[in-house]
Motif scaffolding. Structure first.
Motif, PDB file in Angstrom:
ATOM      1  N   ALA A  83       0.868  -1.173   0.000  1.00  0.00           N
ATOM      2  CA  ALA A  83       0.000   0.000   0.000  1.00  0.00           C
ATOM      3  C   ALA A  83       0.903   1.221   0.000  1.00  0.00           C
ATOM      4  CB  ALA A  83      -0.895   0.001   1.223  1.00  0.00           C
ATOM      5  N   MET A  84       0.493   2.232  -0.738  1.00  0.00           N
ATOM      6  CA  MET A  84       1.267   3.466  -0.782  1.00  0.00           C
ATOM      7  C   MET A  84       0.354   4.622  -0.418  1.00  0.00           C
ATOM      8  SD  MET A  84       3.743   3.003  -4.023  1.00  0.00           S
ATOM      9  CE  MET A  84       3.270   1.530  -4.908  1.00  0.00           C
ATOM     10  N   THR A  85       0.838   5.482   0.470  1.00  0.00           N
ATOM     11  CA  THR A  85       0.053   6.630   0.890  1.00  0.00           C
ATOM     12  C   THR A  85       0.843   7.909   0.656  1.00  0.00           C
ATOM     13  OG1 THR A  85       0.872   6.706   3.175  1.00  0.00           O
ATOM     14  CG2 THR A  85      -1.013   5.269   2.736  1.00  0.00           C
ATOM     15  N   HIS A  86       0.114   8.969   0.408  1.00  0.00           N
ATOM     16  CA  HIS A  86       0.730  10.291   0.396  1.00  0.00           C
ATOM     17  C   HIS A  86       1.352  10.484   1.773  1.00  0.00           C
ATOM     18  CE1 HIS A  86       1.049  14.646   0.308  1.00  0.00           C
ATOM     19  NE2 HIS A  86       0.776  14.624  -0.979  1.00  0.00           N
ATOM     20  N   THR A  87       2.517  11.079   1.849  1.00  0.00           N
ATOM     21  CA  THR A  87       3.214  11.193   3.133  1.00  0.00           C
ATOM     22  C   THR A  87       2.427  11.996   4.168  1.00  0.00           C
ATOM     23  OG1 THR A  87       4.472  13.065   2.261  1.00  0.00           O
ATOM     24  CG2 THR A  87       5.539  10.896   2.196  1.00  0.00           C
ATOM     25  N   GLN A  88       1.487  12.810   3.744  1.00  0.00           N
ATOM     26  CA  GLN A  88       0.681  13.596   4.690  1.00  0.00           C
ATOM     27  C   GLN A  88      -0.630  12.908   5.072  1.00  0.00           C
ATOM     28  OE1 GLN A  88       0.235  17.463   2.933  1.00  0.00           O
ATOM     29  NE2 GLN A  88       2.431  17.822   2.861  1.00  0.00           N
ATOM     30  N   ARG A 111       3.904  -2.754   7.632  1.00  0.00           N
ATOM     31  CA  ARG A 111       5.155  -2.128   8.064  1.00  0.00           C
ATOM     32  C   ARG A 111       5.577  -1.084   7.039  1.00  0.00           C
ATOM     33  NH1 ARG A 111       8.831  -7.282   9.904  1.00  0.00           N
ATOM     34  NH2 ARG A 111       7.319  -8.164  11.353  1.00  0.00           N
ATOM     35  N   THR A 112       6.145  -0.017   7.548  1.00  0.00           N
ATOM     36  CA  THR A 112       6.678   1.025   6.672  1.00  0.00           C
ATOM     37  C   THR A 112       7.962   0.521   6.027  1.00  0.00           C
ATOM     38  OG1 THR A 112       5.829   2.725   8.149  1.00  0.00           O
ATOM     39  CG2 THR A 112       7.497   3.404   6.587  1.00  0.00           C
ATOM     40  N   GLU A 113       8.054   0.693   4.714  1.00  0.00           N
ATOM     41  CA  GLU A 113       9.269   0.295   4.009  1.00  0.00           C
ATOM     42  C   GLU A 113      10.116   1.479   3.605  1.00  0.00           C
ATOM     43  OE1 GLU A 113       8.251  -2.383   0.822  1.00  0.00           O
ATOM     44  OE2 GLU A 113       8.319  -4.045   2.229  1.00  0.00           O
ATOM     45  N   GLY A 114       9.517   2.637   3.483  1.00  0.00           N
ATOM     46  CA  GLY A 114      10.294   3.808   3.116  1.00  0.00           C
ATOM     47  C   GLY A 114       9.501   4.807   2.313  1.00  0.00           C
ATOM     48  N   LEU A 117       9.055   6.856  -1.202  1.00  0.00           N
ATOM     49  CA  LEU A 117       9.334   6.876  -2.638  1.00  0.00           C
ATOM     50  C   LEU A 117       9.303   8.345  -3.064  1.00  0.00           C
ATOM     51  CD1 LEU A 117       6.973   3.929  -3.613  1.00  0.00           C
ATOM     52  CD2 LEU A 117       9.440   3.841  -3.278  1.00  0.00           C
ATOM     53  N   ARG A 118      10.466   8.907  -3.274  1.00  0.00           N
ATOM     54  CA  ARG A 118      10.570  10.336  -3.547  1.00  0.00           C
ATOM     55  C   ARG A 118      10.052  10.683  -4.938  1.00  0.00           C
ATOM     56  NH1 ARG A 118      15.864  12.712  -2.941  1.00  0.00           N
ATOM     57  NH2 ARG A 118      16.523  11.107  -4.386  1.00  0.00           N
ATOM     58  N   ASP A 119       9.250  11.754  -4.993  1.00  0.00           N
ATOM     59  CA  ASP A 119       8.666  12.241  -6.250  1.00  0.00           C
ATOM     60  C   ASP A 119       8.048  11.115  -7.079  1.00  0.00           C
ATOM     61  OD1 ASP A 119       9.286  14.842  -5.672  1.00  0.00           O
ATOM     62  OD2 ASP A 119      10.900  15.030  -7.137  1.00  0.00           O
ATOM     63  N   TYR A 120       7.403  10.184  -6.429  1.00  0.00           N
ATOM     64  CA  TYR A 120       6.855   8.997  -7.090  1.00  0.00           C
ATOM     65  C   TYR A 120       5.517   9.277  -7.776  1.00  0.00           C
ATOM     66  CZ  TYR A 120       5.728   4.045  -7.675  1.00  0.00           C
ATOM     67  OH  TYR A 120       5.431   2.813  -8.189  1.00  0.00           O
ATOM     68  N   PHE A 121       4.791  10.230  -7.258  1.00  0.00           N
ATOM     69  CA  PHE A 121       3.405  10.475  -7.648  1.00  0.00           C
ATOM     70  C   PHE A 121       3.323  11.844  -8.317  1.00  0.00           C
ATOM     71  CE2 PHE A 121      -0.878  11.798  -5.821  1.00  0.00           C
ATOM     72  CZ  PHE A 121      -1.636  10.993  -6.628  1.00  0.00           C
ATOM     73  N   GLN A 130       4.658   7.168   0.824  1.00  0.00           N
ATOM     74  CA  GLN A 130       5.200   6.264   1.827  1.00  0.00           C
ATOM     75  C   GLN A 130       4.736   4.862   1.473  1.00  0.00           C
ATOM     76  OE1 GLN A 130       4.714   7.673   5.765  1.00  0.00           O
ATOM     77  NE2 GLN A 130       5.679   5.895   6.693  1.00  0.00           N
ATOM     78  N   CYS A 131       5.678   3.929   1.414  1.00  0.00           N
ATOM     79  CA  CYS A 131       5.386   2.551   1.023  1.00  0.00           C
ATOM     80  C   CYS A 131       5.247   1.679   2.267  1.00  0.00           C
ATOM     81  CB  CYS A 131       6.516   2.031   0.137  1.00  0.00           C
ATOM     82  SG  CYS A 131       6.220   0.379  -0.505  1.00  0.00           S
ATOM     83  N   PHE A 132       4.185   0.882   2.280  1.00  0.00           N
ATOM     84  CA  PHE A 132       3.907  -0.073   3.355  1.00  0.00           C
ATOM     85  C   PHE A 132       3.780  -1.461   2.749  1.00  0.00           C
ATOM     86  CE2 PHE A 132       2.408   3.921   4.969  1.00  0.00           C
ATOM     87  CZ  PHE A 132       2.587   3.868   6.344  1.00  0.00           C
ATOM     88  N   SER A 133       4.036  -2.485   3.555  1.00  0.00           N
ATOM     89  CA  SER A 133       3.794  -3.856   3.093  1.00  0.00           C
ATOM     90  C   SER A 133       3.346  -4.725   4.256  1.00  0.00           C
ATOM     91  CB  SER A 133       5.058  -4.459   2.463  1.00  0.00           C
ATOM     92  OG  SER A 133       6.028  -4.701   3.460  1.00  0.00           O
TER      93      SER A 133
END
Length: 173
Positions: free
Chosen positions: A124-129, A143-146, A148-152, A162-165
Motif C-alpha cells: 500500500a502506498m500513501t501520500h506522506t501527509q 510495516r513502513t518500508e520507506g 518513494l521520492r517524487d513517485y506520484f 510512503q510505502c507499506f507492506s
C-alpha cells in the motif's frame, strides 16, 4: 463477505449515487490519483473500470456497505501482481464515516481473501501527509518500508509516497 457492521460486495451500476458521493468529495479525493468527480455519469465510468479489472482478472474492488441499510459507503480492493504473488491495496471511504474503525474492519476480510489465494505480499502506498490512512495500515500490521521520492505526479506536481507492506506470515486475523 460480512463483518459485524459491514458487507463487502460487487459494485453495480445501481450504486452510482453512492459512488458519486464518495468520489466527488474533495477531502476523500485529496490524496487520490484522480480528480474528484463532477457529474454522476462519471461514477458509472469508475464502476465500469472496477468491473473491467475483475473480468480481466487484474484486480477486484468491492463496495463497502452498511449491513443494516445496504448503502455503499466506500470501496476497497486489490490489483494483482501474479508474477510476484503480490498485490497492491486501495481503498476509500465516504467522509461522514471517517474515524469509526470502518476501514480497518472492511480490510481484514479483504486481506484474508488475498492471502488465501496465493498472495504472499500486499503493498500500500500513501501520500506522506495522509496520516489517517497510515494509521489504518499500521493497525492491520503493515510495516513502513520507506519513502518513494517524487513517485506520484498529479496536478502538475510531484509528491512523495510512503510505502507499506504486509506479508502473509505476519498477518494476524
Amino acid at each position: 463477505m460480512k463483518t459485524e457492521r459491514l458487507t463487502l460486495r460487487e459494485i453495480i451500476p445501481e450504486d452510482v449515487p453512492e459512488v458519486f458521493n464518495i468520489f466527488s468529495h474533495p477531502e476523500v479525493m485529496r490524496y487520490y490519483d484522480m480528480e474528484a468527480l463532477t457529474e454522476p455519469h462519471q461514477a458509472l465510468e469508475v464502476i465500469a473500470r472496477f468491473t473491467d479489472r475483475y473480468h480481466k482478472e487484474v484486480g477486484i474492488r468491492w463496495g463497502i456497505t452498511l449491513k443494516h441499510s445496504g448503502e455503499v459507503i466506500g470501496t476497497c480492493g486489490l490489483v494483482r501482481k501474479p508474477h510476484n504473488r503480490s498485490a497492491v491495496l486501495g481503498y476509500d471511504l465516504a467522509a461522514e464515516f471517517w474515524g469509526q474503525g470502518i476501514m480497518t474492519e472492511a480490510l481484514r476480510p479483504l486481506l484474508t481473501y488475498a492471502f488465501d489465494r496465493e498472495v504472499n505480499r500486499i503493498e500500500a502506498m500513501t501520500h506522506t501527509q495522509n496520516t489517517a490512512s497510515q494509521k489504518v495500515l499500521t493497525k492491520l500490521g503493515f510495516r513502513t518500508e520507506g519513502i518513494l521520492r517524487d513517485y506520484f505526479y498529479f496536478k502538475g506536481e510531484f509528491f512523495d509516497l510512503q510505502c507499506f507492506s504486509l506479508l502473509k506470515k505476519d498477518f494476524e486475523i
